[in-house]
Design a protein around this motif. Structure first.
Motif, PDB file in Angstrom:
ATOM      1  N   PHE A  38       0.999  -1.346  -0.055  1.00 41.08           N
ATOM      2  CA  PHE A  38       0.008  -0.103  -0.061  1.00 41.08           C
ATOM      3  C   PHE A  38       0.989   1.218   0.003  1.00 41.08           C
ATOM      4  CE2 PHE A  38      -2.629  -3.433   2.123  1.00 41.08           C
ATOM      5  CZ  PHE A  38      -3.480  -3.361   1.331  1.00 41.08           C
ATOM      6  N   GLY A  39       0.782   2.291  -0.967  1.00 38.10           N
ATOM      7  CA  GLY A  39       1.567   3.280  -1.124  1.00 38.10           C
ATOM      8  C   GLY A  39       0.599   4.616  -1.095  1.00 38.10           C
ATOM      9  N   LEU A  40       1.562   5.618  -0.831  1.00 36.64           N
ATOM     10  CA  LEU A  40       1.506   6.922  -1.214  1.00 36.64           C
ATOM     11  C   LEU A  40       2.539   7.450  -2.023  1.00 36.64           C
ATOM     12  CD1 LEU A  40       0.802   8.111   2.616  1.00 36.64           C
ATOM     13  CD2 LEU A  40      -0.943   7.756   0.904  1.00 36.64           C
ATOM     14  N   ASN A  41       1.425   8.383  -3.115  1.00 39.98           N
ATOM     15  CA  ASN A  41       2.327   9.018  -4.152  1.00 39.98           C
ATOM     16  C   ASN A  41       2.087  10.341  -4.257  1.00 39.98           C
ATOM     17  OD1 ASN A  41       3.141   6.267  -5.756  1.00 39.98           O
ATOM     18  ND2 ASN A  41       0.774   6.214  -5.338  1.00 39.98           N
ATOM     19  N   GLY A  42       3.349  11.321  -4.437  1.00 43.11           N
ATOM     20  CA  GLY A  42       3.203  12.335  -4.683  1.00 43.11           C
ATOM     21  C   GLY A  42       4.193  13.063  -5.842  1.00 43.11           C
ATOM     22  N   GLY A  43       3.705  13.856  -6.618  1.00 39.13           N
ATOM     23  CA  GLY A  43       4.597  14.030  -7.858  1.00 39.13           C
ATOM     24  C   GLY A  43       4.549  15.539  -8.138  1.00 39.13           C
ATOM     25  N   ILE A  44       5.268  15.983  -9.397  1.00 36.10           N
ATOM     26  CA  ILE A  44       5.372  17.176  -9.728  1.00 36.10           C
ATOM     27  C   ILE A  44       5.160  16.943 -11.292  1.00 36.10           C
ATOM     28  CG2 ILE A  44       6.809  19.261 -10.154  1.00 36.10           C
ATOM     29  CD1 ILE A  44       6.160  19.042  -7.270  1.00 36.10           C
ATOM     30  N   PRO A  45       4.143  17.568 -12.079  1.00 31.59           N
ATOM     31  CA  PRO A  45       4.209  17.453 -13.435  1.00 31.59           C
ATOM     32  C   PRO A  45       5.396  18.083 -14.117  1.00 31.59           C
ATOM     33  CG  PRO A  45       1.970  17.516 -12.519  1.00 31.59           C
ATOM     34  CD  PRO A  45       3.060  17.923 -11.422  1.00 31.59           C
ATOM     35  N   THR A  46       5.716  17.660 -15.163  1.00 31.37           N
ATOM     36  CA  THR A  46       6.749  18.304 -15.723  1.00 31.37           C
ATOM     37  C   THR A  46       6.509  19.254 -17.045  1.00 31.37           C
ATOM     38  OG1 THR A  46       6.984  16.514 -17.382  1.00 31.37           O
ATOM     39  CG2 THR A  46       8.458  16.182 -15.431  1.00 31.37           C
ATOM     40  N   ASP A  47       5.170  19.435 -17.122  1.00 32.89           N
ATOM     41  CA  ASP A  47       4.675  20.637 -17.910  1.00 32.89           C
ATOM     42  C   ASP A  47       4.031  21.625 -17.028  1.00 32.89           C
ATOM     43  OD1 ASP A  47       2.336  19.370 -17.260  1.00 32.89           O
ATOM     44  OD2 ASP A  47       1.861  18.474 -19.291  1.00 32.89           O
ATOM     45  N   ASN A  48       3.252  22.520 -17.598  1.00 33.48           N
ATOM     46  CA  ASN A  48       2.621  23.549 -16.843  1.00 33.48           C
ATOM     47  C   ASN A  48       1.256  23.441 -16.743  1.00 33.48           C
ATOM     48  OD1 ASN A  48       5.146  25.072 -16.570  1.00 33.48           O
ATOM     49  ND2 ASN A  48       4.834  26.072 -18.503  1.00 33.48           N
ATOM     50  N   ASP A  49       0.588  22.352 -17.237  1.00 37.94           N
ATOM     51  CA  ASP A  49      -0.897  22.185 -17.033  1.00 37.94           C
ATOM     52  C   ASP A  49      -1.266  21.973 -15.517  1.00 37.94           C
ATOM     53  OD1 ASP A  49      -1.006  22.470 -19.932  1.00 37.94           O
ATOM     54  OD2 ASP A  49      -1.414  20.559 -20.398  1.00 37.94           O
ATOM     55  N   TYR A  50      -0.488  21.553 -14.901  1.00 40.17           N
ATOM     56  CA  TYR A  50      -1.215  20.759 -13.325  1.00 40.17           C
ATOM     57  C   TYR A  50       0.089  21.315 -12.491  1.00 40.17           C
ATOM     58  CZ  TYR A  50      -4.614  18.341 -15.840  1.00 40.17           C
ATOM     59  OH  TYR A  50      -5.946  18.082 -16.382  1.00 40.17           O
ATOM     60  N   GLU A  51      -0.272  21.334 -11.363  1.00 41.64           N
ATOM     61  CA  GLU A  51       0.837  21.933 -10.325  1.00 41.64           C
ATOM     62  C   GLU A  51       1.534  20.973  -9.513  1.00 41.64           C
ATOM     63  OE1 GLU A  51      -0.671  25.303  -8.192  1.00 41.64           O
ATOM     64  OE2 GLU A  51      -1.165  26.579  -9.776  1.00 41.64           O
ATOM     65  N   TRP A  52       0.620  19.842  -9.255  1.00 41.78           N
ATOM     66  CA  TRP A  52       1.131  18.960  -8.576  1.00 41.78           C
ATOM     67  C   TRP A  52       0.054  17.898  -8.538  1.00 41.78           C
ATOM     68  CZ3 TRP A  52      -0.805  17.700  -3.317  1.00 41.78           C
ATOM     69  CH2 TRP A  52      -2.013  18.696  -2.742  1.00 41.78           C
ATOM     70  N   SER A  53       0.747  16.597  -7.753  1.00 40.53           N
ATOM     71  CA  SER A  53      -0.295  15.524  -7.858  1.00 40.53           C
ATOM     72  C   SER A  53      -0.013  14.529  -6.407  1.00 40.53           C
ATOM     73  CB  SER A  53       0.129  14.418  -9.076  1.00 40.53           C
ATOM     74  OG  SER A  53       1.390  13.729  -8.781  1.00 40.53           O
ATOM     75  N   LEU A  54      -1.153  14.043  -5.980  1.00 37.18           N
ATOM     76  CA  LEU A  54      -1.274  13.235  -4.971  1.00 37.18           C
ATOM     77  C   LEU A  54      -2.096  11.906  -5.078  1.00 37.18           C
ATOM     78  CD1 LEU A  54      -0.526  13.143  -1.998  1.00 37.18           C
ATOM     79  CD2 LEU A  54      -2.785  14.051  -1.301  1.00 37.18           C
ATOM     80  N   GLY A  55      -1.610  10.749  -4.733  1.00 38.42           N
ATOM     81  CA  GLY A  55      -2.407   9.581  -4.620  1.00 38.42           C
ATOM     82  C   GLY A  55      -2.141   8.500  -3.827  1.00 38.42           C
ATOM     83  N   GLY A  56      -2.848   7.430  -3.945  1.00 36.33           N
ATOM     84  CA  GLY A  56      -2.494   6.324  -3.190  1.00 36.33           C
ATOM     85  C   GLY A  56      -2.697   5.065  -4.244  1.00 36.33           C
ATOM     86  N   ASP A  57      -2.135   3.977  -3.824  1.00 38.63           N
ATOM     87  CA  ASP A  57      -2.077   2.623  -4.752  1.00 38.63           C
ATOM     88  C   ASP A  57      -1.938   1.536  -3.776  1.00 38.63           C
ATOM     89  OD1 ASP A  57       0.827   1.830  -4.499  1.00 38.63           O
ATOM     90  OD2 ASP A  57       1.257   3.313  -5.803  1.00 38.63           O
ATOM     91  N   VAL A 162       6.899  13.396 -12.471  1.00 37.42           N
ATOM     92  CA  VAL A 162       8.009  12.743 -11.697  1.00 37.42           C
ATOM     93  C   VAL A 162       7.358  12.479 -10.373  1.00 37.42           C
ATOM     94  CG1 VAL A 162      10.301  12.553 -10.862  1.00 37.42           C
ATOM     95  CG2 VAL A 162       9.846  13.656 -13.068  1.00 37.42           C
ATOM     96  N   ALA A 163       7.254  11.498  -9.828  1.00 37.10           N
ATOM     97  CA  ALA A 163       6.385  11.204  -8.780  1.00 37.10           C
ATOM     98  C   ALA A 163       7.487  10.223  -7.627  1.00 37.10           C
ATOM     99  CB  ALA A 163       5.458  10.249  -8.883  1.00 37.10           C
ATOM    100  N   LEU A 164       7.055  10.194  -6.271  1.00 36.07           N
ATOM    101  CA  LEU A 164       7.747   9.608  -5.315  1.00 36.07           C
ATOM    102  C   LEU A 164       6.820   8.610  -4.613  1.00 36.07           C
ATOM    103  CD1 LEU A 164      10.297   9.063  -3.188  1.00 36.07           C
ATOM    104  CD2 LEU A 164       9.256  11.142  -2.000  1.00 36.07           C
ATOM    105  N   ARG A 165       7.184   7.430  -4.416  1.00 34.03           N
ATOM    106  CA  ARG A 165       6.211   6.364  -3.736  1.00 34.03           C
ATOM    107  C   ARG A 165       6.684   5.942  -2.602  1.00 34.03           C
ATOM    108  NH1 ARG A 165       5.308   0.779  -3.876  1.00 34.03           N
ATOM    109  NH2 ARG A 165       2.876   0.077  -3.863  1.00 34.03           N
ATOM    110  N   VAL A 166       6.112   6.059  -1.518  1.00 37.37           N
ATOM    111  CA  VAL A 166       6.613   5.640  -0.072  1.00 37.37           C
ATOM    112  C   VAL A 166       5.333   4.379   0.198  1.00 37.37           C
ATOM    113  CG1 VAL A 166       6.764   5.918   2.489  1.00 37.37           C
ATOM    114  CG2 VAL A 166       7.362   7.683   0.590  1.00 37.37           C
TER     115      VAL A 166
END
Length: 172
Positions: A38-57, A162-166
Motif C-alpha cells: 500500500f503506497g502514497l504517491n506525490g508528484g510534480i508534473p513536468t509541464d505547466n498544465d498541472y501544479e502537483w499530484s497526490l495519490g494512493g495505490d 515525476v513521482a515519489l512512492r512510499v
C-alpha cells in the motif's frame, strides 16, 4: 607424479560439481509467492498544465525469483489545478491507473528497476477519457518498506510527472 595429478584433477572436478549442484539446489528452493503493498504517491508534473499530484495505490507482486517479480498496480491519482497555454485555469484531473509491470533487483537484492504499462481511467470533473500510460522507475525495498521514484507519462491526458512512492508491503 601421475597419481598426484589425477588426485588433484579429481578433487577439482568434485569441488566444481558440488558447487554447481549447490547453486542449482538454492535456486529451486526459493519460495515464490505474492506480496501486497500500500503506497502514497506525490508528484510534480513536468509541464505547466498541472501544479502537483497526490495519490494512493495498491500493488500486488508475484516473485518469479529472488531478483525478479511481476506487478499489478491500481489506485487513485489526482492532478491538481494548473493553467493551460492561454493562462486559463485547468480543472483537477482524478483518474484510476491500472498497470502491469516487471521489477528486477539489480544491486544487493534491495535496489531495483521497474517498468509498468497500462491505462488511466479519468473519473472526476467531467473528464471522459482513458489514456495509455507508461512508467519506468527505480527504487529501494526491504522486507516491509518500498521507496521509489518514477517518471509517468499519460498520453491522452497530455501531461506527465515525476513521482515519489512510499509504501508498506508484506508477504501474503
Amino acid at each position: 607424479m601421475k597419481k598426484l595429478k589425477f588426485i588433484c584433477l579429481a578433487a577439482f572436478a568434485f569441488l566444481y560439481a558440488n558447487t554447481t549442484f549447490a547453486q542449482d539446489k538454492a535456486a529451486t528452493n526459493y519460495d515464490q509467492g505474492f506480496r501486497l503493498g500500500f503506497g502514497l504517491n506525490g508528484g510534480i508534473p513536468t509541464d505547466n498544465d498541472y501544479e502537483w499530484s497526490l495519490g494512493g495505490d495498491v500493488r500486488l507482486q508475484y516473485d518469479l525469483s529472488k531478483r525478479t517479480s511481476l506487478t499489478l498496480t491500481t489506485g487513485f491519482t489526482n492532478l491538481f489545478m494548473g493553467r493551460d497555454d492561454l493562462g486559463n485555469n485547468v480543472k483537477d484531473l482524478g483518474f484510476i491507473p491500472a498497470k502491469a509491470g516487471f521489477k528486477a533487483f539489480v544491486w544487493e537484492d534491495q535496489f531495483y528497476v521497474l517498468g509498468e504499462v497500462g491505462a488511466g481511467f479519468a473519473v472526476t470533473n467531467g473528464y471522459d477519457k482513458t489514456t495509455f500510460l507508461w512508467a519506468p522507475g527505480i527504487g529501494y525495498a526491504n522486507k516491509y518498506i518500498d521507496l521509489s521514484v518514477r517518471y509517468e507519462d499519460y498520453h491522452d491526458f497530455k501531461t506527465n510527472q515525476v513521482a515519489l512512492r512510499v509504501a508498506y508491503g508484506f508477504d501474503l
